[in-house]
Design an enzyme around this catalytic site. Structure first.
Site, mmCIF file in Angstrom:
data_model
loop_
_atom_site.group_PDB
_atom_site.id
_atom_site.type_symbol
_atom_site.label_atom_id
_atom_site.label_comp_id
_atom_site.label_asym_id
_atom_site.label_seq_id
_atom_site.Cartn_x
_atom_site.Cartn_y
_atom_site.Cartn_z
ATOM 1 C CD GLU A 165 9.919 -6.002 6.644
ATOM 2 O OE1 GLU A 165 9.563 -4.920 6.127
ATOM 3 O OE2 GLU A 165 9.664 -6.328 7.810
ATOM 4 N N GLY B 135 -4.573 -2.094 5.313
ATOM 5 C CA GLY B 135 -3.752 -3.192 4.789
ATOM 6 C C GLY B 135 -4.293 -4.566 5.145
ATOM 7 N NE ARG B 136 -5.503 -4.237 11.448
ATOM 8 C CZ ARG B 136 -4.893 -3.057 11.511
ATOM 9 N NH1 ARG B 136 -3.787 -2.841 10.814
ATOM 10 N NH2 ARG B 136 -5.357 -2.088 12.256
ATOM 11 C CD GLU C 124 -0.732 -4.621 11.693
ATOM 12 O OE1 GLU C 124 0.430 -5.050 11.743
ATOM 13 O OE2 GLU C 124 -1.295 -4.347 10.611
ATOM 14 C CE LYS D 156 -3.702 2.190 2.612
ATOM 15 N NZ LYS D 156 -4.631 2.072 3.737
ATOM 16 C CG HIS E 92 -1.241 -36.308 17.468
ATOM 17 N ND1 HIS E 92 -1.432 -37.518 18.097
ATOM 18 C CD2 HIS E 92 -2.286 -36.156 16.609
ATOM 19 C CE1 HIS E 92 -2.536 -38.092 17.617
ATOM 20 N NE2 HIS E 92 -3.070 -37.275 16.717
ATOM 21 C CE LYS F 252 6.464 -1.137 9.485
ATOM 22 N NZ LYS F 252 5.423 -0.483 8.704
HETATM 23 O O1 F6P Z 1 2.848 -4.415 9.834
HETATM 24 C C1 F6P Z 1 2.585 -3.085 9.597
HETATM 25 C C2 F6P Z 1 1.971 -2.876 8.248
HETATM 26 O O2 F6P Z 1 1.808 -1.503 8.090
HETATM 27 C C3 F6P Z 1 0.640 -3.604 8.051
HETATM 28 O O3 F6P Z 1 -0.437 -2.964 8.614
HETATM 29 C C4 F6P Z 1 0.593 -3.714 6.585
HETATM 30 O O4 F6P Z 1 -0.353 -4.652 6.167
HETATM 31 C C5 F6P Z 1 2.015 -4.124 6.286
HETATM 32 O O5 F6P Z 1 2.798 -3.364 7.195
HETATM 33 C C6 F6P Z 1 2.471 -3.904 4.872
HETATM 34 O O6 F6P Z 1 2.375 -2.570 4.492
HETATM 35 P P1 F6P Z 1 2.436 -2.150 2.982
HETATM 36 O O7 F6P Z 1 1.283 -2.733 2.280
HETATM 37 O O8 F6P Z 1 2.404 -0.656 2.985
HETATM 38 O O9 F6P Z 1 3.738 -2.669 2.410
#
Ligand code: F6P
Length: 538
Positions: free
Chosen positions: A209, A263-264, A349, A203, A380, A492
């Protein structure tokens, strides 16, 4: 316990806590019928939760007082209920099917939503039928979906859940979220750069990452096809179009995200493109239709029969009345193995917070942690702890009545065995067992059983939407904003100077604690692979 509960509910909770679950059944012959609810093809048995129909009525009255109907209406109408970010919360618009306008800032967003859905279907089809080609003119054969958190967990869950082993996708999708180099290496194993396409899902298009993995994949493509224009090997899904373009994604290969989709909550947007590619556009449509059916129920059912509201109330009651700090989700369906990971982000979150919307401290505990894994495997492993350990934890069993596929002989028998185990575990947790000290199981441990006909796209969509709305209801009961996540920012920002120290030898900030300094020094002194950028040692 009972902190932050109104007096009537606190009194009900005290009485219920002193009554074994089995006694509640003995006392009320219609308990199961009164505490079983259904919506959008899902059936939920709450009778093994520590509630009664009377307590549920008190909970519903509390939900009215807490303004839950107002919050539901406000969310669905696009009001800016994400106050800290001044945003609407409109993931439901992404799956709306009634043709009604959804207005944000005076503009109907539905034409954009429909246009994006058409682009998702067209892109997925062009990949599935081989018409989408790479830089050498060869058809794309592998898709790598790069994203993390909400830009990964939803599509990853759905692609895994809807996979049909008897009919593998024409173009498989592999997911890369972790910045651990091993993750990308594994995803690219067996892929040919000339026939591999990446979807970069972010987003913000600033997530470290995701950008690190996307850059590594771009370098892999360029190294294999020197001089070729590899931009056609990328699709971007983002709200930050400029950043995606600067990275090297063609403007017409960028699909939008909107600031009114968190995002979630975004798997219903173009973030779901990997689902349409791997499972087909029709399956993606069915997923959205299942969620829309649950949305319609959430919007219209009275609270006393409103499944997300009732489940959110029970979740909240378990925390506030009985001190639950954890909850377990155990899907008895291999297809739903990734559900607990997905739900961890959704619930923790969203509601892992301790201040109200107004910034005041929350009066009482908030969201329990969530963990789990597929049954029967868990039986198990950690079920011993559930039956005889000292931390009673509410368990949610998610049961698919029919097998997703029945390609092998005896599938019906094994499916029956699977379902029997789910029901038996719920029964065992409640009833317990007498016997000598070693064999005794105390029982009286609450659980919920969620039944779905099978794990198909429609019911999966409904199940996920149920969890989204129940999480929202729970957040409203705590009085918190479920739609921001400022807590993740601290780690972060602290990672940046440490990464600089490890890659370039930069000095750590003066405020760095002694433990972190020593651990950085340990890595610098003992690692065998030195980053290309490393020079000076700090
Ligand atoms: O973990 C934090 C977060 O901001 C989430 O809410 C989000 O889904 C994820 O990082 C990825 O963010 P982006 O879509 O901006 O890469």
């Amino acid at each position: 316990m009972t902190q932050g509960l109104p007096d009537t509910l606190a009194a009900a909770a005290r009485a219920l806590a002193a009554t074994p679950l089995t006694a509640l059944f003995a006392r009320d012959a219609s308990r199961v019928a009164s505490l079983t609810f259904a919506a959008a093809g899902l059936t939920v048995d709450l009778s093994k939760q520590r509630v009664t129909p009377e307590a549920l009525a008190l909970l519903v009255a509390h939900a009215e007082t807490a303004g839950i109907p107002h919050w539901i209406e406000a969310m669905l109408a696009g009001e800016r209920i994400n106050l800290s970010e001044n945003r609407s919360v409109l993931h439901t618009a992404l799956r709306r099917e009634d043709g009604a306008p959804v207005v944000v800032d005076g503009r109907d967003v539905m034409p954009d939503v429909r246009a994006t859905r058409a682009r998702i279907a067209a892109l997925a089809t062009s990949l599935r039928d081989g018409t989408r080609r790479g830089a050498t003119g060869a058809p794309i054969r592998h898709v790598i979906a790069i994203g993390i958190g909400g830009s990964d967990l939803g599509p990853r869950l759905c692609v895994d859940a809807l996979a049909n082993p008897a009919s593998p996708p024409p173009v498989p999708v592999r997911f890369v979220s972790n910045v651990d180099p091993d993750e990308l290496d594994r995803a690219l194993a067996g892929c040919d750069p000339a026939t591999t396409l990446a979807i970069v899902e972010s987003k913000t298009f600033t997530t470290q990452e995701t950008l690190a993995n996307a850059s590594a994949l771009r370098a892999w493509l360029r190294a294999a096809m020197p001089g070729a224009d590899t931009r056609g090997h990328f699709i971007g899904v983002t709200a930050n179009v400029d950043a995606a373009k600067s990275f090297g994604v063609d403007a017409d290969a960028i699909l939008p995200m909107w600031d009114w989709v968190g995002g979630r909550y975004s798997l219903w947007s173009a973030v779901g493109l990997p689902i349409a590619i791997a499972c087909g556009p029709a399956a993606f449509d069915a997923l959205l239709a299942g969620a829309a059916a649950l949305d319609a129920h959430f919007a219209t059912a009275p609270l006393a029969r409103n499944l997300p509201a009732l489940m959110g109330l029970c979740d909240w009651f378990n925390v506030r009345a009985y001190g639950a700090q954890q909850r377990l989700v155990v899907p008895y369906a291999r297809a739903l193995s990734l559900l607990p990971s997905y739900l961890q982000q959704l619930t923790m979150e969203s509601n892992g917070k301790s201040v109200t919307r107004d910034g005041a401290p929350v009066d009482g505990a908030t969201e329990a942690s969530l963990w789990g894994g597929a049954g029967t495997d868990g039986q198990h492993a950690y079920f011993q702890w559930l039956h005889q350990g000292t931390h009673p934890v509410p368990v949610e069993f998610v049961v698919a009545v029919d097998a997703a596929h029945d390609a092998t002989a005896g599938a019906g028998e094994r499916q029956s065995l699977l379902v029997a185990n789910a029901l038996a575990q719920a029964q065992a947790l409640m009833q317990g067992r007498d016997g000598d000290a070693a064999h005794r199981c105390p029982g009286n441990r609450p659980s919920t059983v969620v039944m779905m006909p099978r794990v198909d796209a429609r019911h999966l969509g409904a199940l996920i939407a149920l969890w989204e709305h129940r999480t929202f209801v729970e957040g409203c009961l705590y009085g918190i904003n479920s739609f921001d996540q400022f807590g993740v920012e601290l780690g972060k920002s602290l990672a940046q100077p440490i990464a600089a120290a490890l890659t370039t030898g930069a000095a750590l900030p003066a405020a760095t604690d002694a433990s972190t300094r020593a651990l950085v020094a340990h890595v610098l002194a003992s690692r065998s692979v030195i980053p290309a950028k490393a020079g000076i040692q700090s």
